[in-house]
Design a protein around this motif. Sequence first.
Motif, short mmCIF file in Angstrom:
data_model
loop_
_atom_site.label_atom_id
_atom_site.label_comp_id
_atom_site.label_asym_id
_atom_site.label_seq_id
_atom_site.Cartn_x
_atom_site.Cartn_y
_atom_site.Cartn_z
N ALA A 128 -1.07 -4.34 -96.94
CA ALA A 128 0.09 -4.31 -96.04
C ALA A 128 0.42 -2.88 -95.62
CB ALA A 128 1.30 -4.96 -96.72
N ILE A 129 0.39 -1.95 -96.56
CA ILE A 129 0.66 -0.54 -96.23
C ILE A 129 -0.42 0.00 -95.32
CG2 ILE A 129 0.79 1.78 -97.23
CD1 ILE A 129 2.11 0.44 -99.69
N TRP A 130 -1.67 -0.33 -95.60
CA TRP A 130 -2.80 0.13 -94.78
C TRP A 130 -2.63 -0.36 -93.33
CZ3 TRP A 130 -6.35 -3.39 -92.66
CH2 TRP A 130 -7.41 -2.81 -91.99
N SER A 131 -2.26 -1.61 -93.16
CA SER A 131 -2.13 -2.13 -91.80
C SER A 131 -0.93 -1.50 -91.08
CB SER A 131 -2.03 -3.65 -91.81
OG SER A 131 -0.88 -4.07 -92.51
N LEU A 132 0.14 -1.16 -91.80
CA LEU A 132 1.25 -0.47 -91.16
C LEU A 132 0.85 0.94 -90.72
CD1 LEU A 132 4.35 -1.48 -93.29
CD2 LEU A 132 3.83 -2.11 -90.93
N VAL A 133 0.05 1.61 -91.52
CA VAL A 133 -0.42 2.95 -91.14
C VAL A 133 -1.28 2.86 -89.88
CG1 VAL A 133 -1.92 4.86 -91.84
CG2 VAL A 133 -0.23 3.96 -93.43
N TYR A 134 -2.14 1.86 -89.81
CA TYR A 134 -2.96 1.70 -88.60
C TYR A 134 -2.11 1.33 -87.40
CZ TYR A 134 -7.64 2.51 -90.23
OH TYR A 134 -8.76 3.11 -90.67
N GLU A 135 -1.04 0.57 -87.62
CA GLU A 135 -0.13 0.26 -86.51
C GLU A 135 0.54 1.53 -86.02
OE1 GLU A 135 2.25 -1.43 -83.65
OE2 GLU A 135 0.47 -2.20 -84.61
N LEU A 136 0.97 2.41 -86.93
CA LEU A 136 1.58 3.67 -86.52
C LEU A 136 0.59 4.54 -85.76
CD1 LEU A 136 3.64 4.58 -89.70
CD2 LEU A 136 4.51 3.87 -87.48
N ARG A 137 -0.65 4.57 -86.21
CA ARG A 137 -1.67 5.35 -85.50
C ARG A 137 -1.95 4.75 -84.13
NH1 ARG A 137 -6.81 6.31 -88.86
NH2 ARG A 137 -7.30 7.49 -87.00
N ASP A 138 -1.91 3.44 -84.04
CA ASP A 138 -2.15 2.77 -82.77
C ASP A 138 -1.03 3.07 -81.77
OD1 ASP A 138 -3.71 1.19 -81.10
OD2 ASP A 138 -2.60 -0.64 -81.63
#
Length: 74
Positions: free
Chosen positions: A57-67
Amino acid sequence: MQQRAASTWYLWISRIAGGLGVICLILAVITGVANSTIFLARPSTIVLAAIALFLVAIWSLVYELRDCGIRTRS
């Protein structure tokens, strides 16, 4: 410039993984209190699965922020 959708796949992955992590923690508490096993797994194994789901979940939030364009590191 085209508008970006409010929620992307990363956010949905984060929500699902977080929800499954909470369910795993609840199952671990129930299993620990009842002193039994669920799906041939001890409570410590279920807690480890919950930790792994929270990391996803944290990993996907970080990728969302990068996106979105927010830089995490250069």
